[in-house]
Design a protein around this motif. Sequence first.
Motif, PDB file in Angstrom:
ATOM      1  N   LYS A 287       0.823  -1.211   0.000  1.00 52.66           N
ATOM      2  CA  LYS A 287       0.000   0.000   0.000  1.00 52.66           C
ATOM      3  C   LYS A 287       0.853   1.255   0.000  1.00 52.66           C
ATOM      4  O   LYS A 287       0.505   2.263  -0.617  1.00 52.66           O
ATOM      5  N   VAL A 288       2.006   1.202   0.692  1.00 50.72           N
ATOM      6  CA  VAL A 288       2.893   2.361   0.768  1.00 50.72           C
ATOM      7  C   VAL A 288       3.841   2.404  -0.423  1.00 50.72           C
ATOM      8  O   VAL A 288       4.007   3.440  -1.074  1.00 50.72           O
ATOM      9  N   LEU A 289       4.471   1.269  -0.728  1.00 53.62           N
ATOM     10  CA  LEU A 289       5.537   1.240  -1.728  1.00 53.62           C
ATOM     11  C   LEU A 289       5.024   1.410  -3.146  1.00 53.62           C
ATOM     12  O   LEU A 289       5.740   1.926  -4.009  1.00 53.62           O
ATOM     13  N   PHE A 290       3.803   0.963  -3.407  1.00 60.81           N
ATOM     14  CA  PHE A 290       3.302   0.980  -4.780  1.00 60.81           C
ATOM     15  C   PHE A 290       2.172   1.980  -4.959  1.00 60.81           C
ATOM     16  O   PHE A 290       1.246   1.735  -5.739  1.00 60.81           O
ATOM     17  N   ALA A 291       2.245   3.081  -4.240  1.00 61.79           N
ATOM     18  CA  ALA A 291       1.270   4.149  -4.444  1.00 61.79           C
ATOM     19  C   ALA A 291       1.371   4.639  -5.888  1.00 61.79           C
ATOM     20  O   ALA A 291       2.451   4.979  -6.369  1.00 61.79           O
ATOM     21  N   GLY A 292       0.268   4.656  -6.591  1.00 61.62           N
ATOM     22  CA  GLY A 292       0.274   5.045  -7.995  1.00 61.62           C
ATOM     23  C   GLY A 292       0.319   3.873  -8.942  1.00 61.62           C
ATOM     24  O   GLY A 292       0.059   4.021 -10.136  1.00 61.62           O
ATOM     25  N   HIS A 293       0.665   2.676  -8.443  1.00 65.07           N
ATOM     26  CA  HIS A 293       0.649   1.461  -9.252  1.00 65.07           C
ATOM     27  C   HIS A 293      -0.713   0.773  -9.106  1.00 65.07           C
ATOM     28  O   HIS A 293      -1.460   1.046  -8.161  1.00 65.07           O
ATOM     29  N   PRO A 294      -1.038  -0.141 -10.037  1.00 66.46           N
ATOM     30  CA  PRO A 294      -2.274  -0.934  -9.863  1.00 66.46           C
ATOM     31  C   PRO A 294      -2.104  -1.916  -8.714  1.00 66.46           C
ATOM     32  O   PRO A 294      -1.605  -3.031  -8.887  1.00 66.46           O
ATOM     33  N   LEU A 295      -2.515  -1.522  -7.515  1.00 67.04           N
ATOM     34  CA  LEU A 295      -2.213  -2.281  -6.303  1.00 67.04           C
ATOM     35  C   LEU A 295      -2.852  -3.669  -6.306  1.00 67.04           C
ATOM     36  O   LEU A 295      -2.308  -4.615  -5.731  1.00 67.04           O
ATOM     37  N   GLY A 296      -4.003  -3.805  -6.942  1.00 64.42           N
ATOM     38  CA  GLY A 296      -4.660  -5.107  -6.977  1.00 64.42           C
ATOM     39  C   GLY A 296      -3.791  -6.177  -7.607  1.00 64.42           C
ATOM     40  O   GLY A 296      -3.727  -7.312  -7.127  1.00 64.42           O
ATOM     41  N   THR A 297      -3.104  -5.847  -8.694  1.00 59.87           N
ATOM     42  CA  THR A 297      -2.246  -6.825  -9.359  1.00 59.87           C
ATOM     43  C   THR A 297      -0.958  -7.073  -8.577  1.00 59.87           C
ATOM     44  O   THR A 297      -0.310  -8.103  -8.758  1.00 59.87           O
ATOM     45  N   ILE A 298      -0.594  -6.149  -7.695  1.00 57.11           N
ATOM     46  CA  ILE A 298       0.608  -6.332  -6.876  1.00 57.11           C
ATOM     47  C   ILE A 298       0.340  -7.316  -5.744  1.00 57.11           C
ATOM     48  O   ILE A 298       1.182  -8.166  -5.437  1.00 57.11           O
ATOM     49  N   VAL A 299      -0.830  -7.221  -5.111  1.00 59.77           N
ATOM     50  CA  VAL A 299      -1.115  -8.080  -3.959  1.00 59.77           C
ATOM     51  C   VAL A 299      -1.718  -9.419  -4.352  1.00 59.77           C
ATOM     52  O   VAL A 299      -1.708 -10.363  -3.541  1.00 59.77           O
ATOM     53  N   LEU A 300      -2.223  -9.554  -5.568  1.00 57.83           N
ATOM     54  CA  LEU A 300      -2.838 -10.822  -5.983  1.00 57.83           C
ATOM     55  C   LEU A 300      -1.847 -11.990  -5.922  1.00 57.83           C
ATOM     56  O   LEU A 300      -2.213 -13.071  -5.425  1.00 57.83           O
ATOM     57  N   PRO A 301      -0.594 -11.853  -6.399  1.00 57.65           N
ATOM     58  CA  PRO A 301       0.353 -12.973  -6.262  1.00 57.65           C
ATOM     59  C   PRO A 301       0.613 -13.364  -4.809  1.00 57.65           C
ATOM     60  O   PRO A 301       0.782 -14.551  -4.512  1.00 57.65           O
ATOM     61  N   ILE A 302       0.624 -12.381  -3.896  1.00 54.66           N
ATOM     62  CA  ILE A 302       0.857 -12.675  -2.478  1.00 54.66           C
ATOM     63  C   ILE A 302      -0.322 -13.452  -1.900  1.00 54.66           C
ATOM     64  O   ILE A 302      -0.148 -14.416  -1.158  1.00 54.66           O
ATOM     65  N   MET A 303      -1.531 -13.036  -2.228  1.00 55.72           N
ATOM     66  CA  MET A 303      -2.721 -13.706  -1.711  1.00 55.72           C
ATOM     67  C   MET A 303      -2.780 -15.164  -2.172  1.00 55.72           C
ATOM     68  O   MET A 303      -3.085 -16.067  -1.389  1.00 55.72           O
ATOM     69  N   LEU A 304      -2.463 -15.393  -3.445  1.00 53.79           N
ATOM     70  CA  LEU A 304      -2.500 -16.755  -3.956  1.00 53.79           C
ATOM     71  C   LEU A 304      -1.377 -17.598  -3.353  1.00 53.79           C
ATOM     72  O   LEU A 304      -1.592 -18.762  -2.979  1.00 53.79           O
ATOM     73  N   PHE A 305      -0.188 -17.016  -3.244  1.00 51.88           N
ATOM     74  CA  PHE A 305       0.946 -17.726  -2.640  1.00 51.88           C
ATOM     75  C   PHE A 305       0.634 -18.099  -1.194  1.00 51.88           C
ATOM     76  O   PHE A 305       1.014 -19.184  -0.728  1.00 51.88           O
ATOM     77  N   HIS A 306      -0.065 -17.207  -0.486  1.00 56.61           N
ATOM     78  CA  HIS A 306      -0.424 -17.461   0.909  1.00 56.61           C
ATOM     79  C   HIS A 306      -1.222 -18.746   1.051  1.00 56.61           C
ATOM     80  O   HIS A 306      -0.935 -19.589   1.912  1.00 56.61           O
ATOM     81  N   GLN A 307      -2.231 -18.927   0.192  1.00 59.52           N
ATOM     82  CA  GLN A 307      -3.057 -20.126   0.289  1.00 59.52           C
ATOM     83  C   GLN A 307      -2.280 -21.369  -0.126  1.00 59.52           C
ATOM     84  O   GLN A 307      -2.392 -22.425   0.509  1.00 59.52           O
TER      85      GLN A 307
END
Length: 325
Positions: A282-302
């Motif tokens: 949320k802090v590092l990628f301000a201005g980037h499409p944040l949804g696509t940044i966190v999607l790999p983390i969410m999937l990796f988590h499961q």
Amino acid sequence: MLRRFLPDRFTCALIVTVLLASFLPCRGSAASVFNVLTDIAIALLFFLHGAKLSREAVVAGITHWRLHLVVLASTFVLFPLLGFALRPVLQPLITPDLYLGVLFLCALPSTVQSSIAFTSMARGNIPAAICAASASSLLGIFITPLLTGLMLESHGQAGMSWGAVGSIVMQLLVPFVAGQIAQRWIGGWVTRHRAMLTFVDQGSILLVVYTAFSAAVLQGLWKEIPVPVLGGLFIVDAILLALALLITRYGSRALGFKREDEITIVFCGSKKSLASGVPMAKVLFAGHPLGTIVLPIMLFHQIQLMTCAVLARKYAARPVAWRNE
């Protein structure tokens, strides 16, 4: 057998949150309110983690320096190297923005709760796991922004600014240190009320995911990520986790570690923290499409939870003589 492969309650909550953001995204003044609530929840989360972290547990495990170096090397060196070395294989499977999310995933610290839980389940070195996972989480506040900046620059993107690093310190480290200072007064209370910490932990992630995916959906996220790309992302995450598990397992044996230490290295060195990753993104990628940044983390988590649950049971089922070798 079926329960091993079913998603847990938090994963179901994540799925519901993504669906809610997809059909009812927050916008305008509502989005501003959610952003403020998210910042407060993240600060509270790291304050409580600081208050919960036991100094005695850290002292009990900190003397095992070789193990901690291996875990940190796996977390902050092996994963980034894999992310770059496998680029010709991984990048064609996903979009460029998702690949940035994968690189960010590679720079994240290890988890704390699940690493310790799986080490305990597999009968590994629990004090060392507590120390290694906690050290990874704390050092990640500094290392992850720097690693992310270096990887983005080498990937042809703008690197992280010192302002972003300063924001990470203010939003994550300062509350954590404040929690450590307050531990002598509230540490016991926080430990006795673990359910509250879990609620804040998961609640802050759900808030960030909802705001991130709301903004991404309004920008056309699901038009840019069709089902085949999601399948490719699953393959990418699975490859990274499989390689990390194999390298930590056989690497620890080659280095002469005992079985209990091997278990700790495998479970602490192969994981990535969703709890730290989402607030940092949320802090590092301000201005980037944040949804696509966190999607790999969410999937990796499961994927890591399902895989490590099975692996921990296999470790625990081994004979006592094998575990004491």
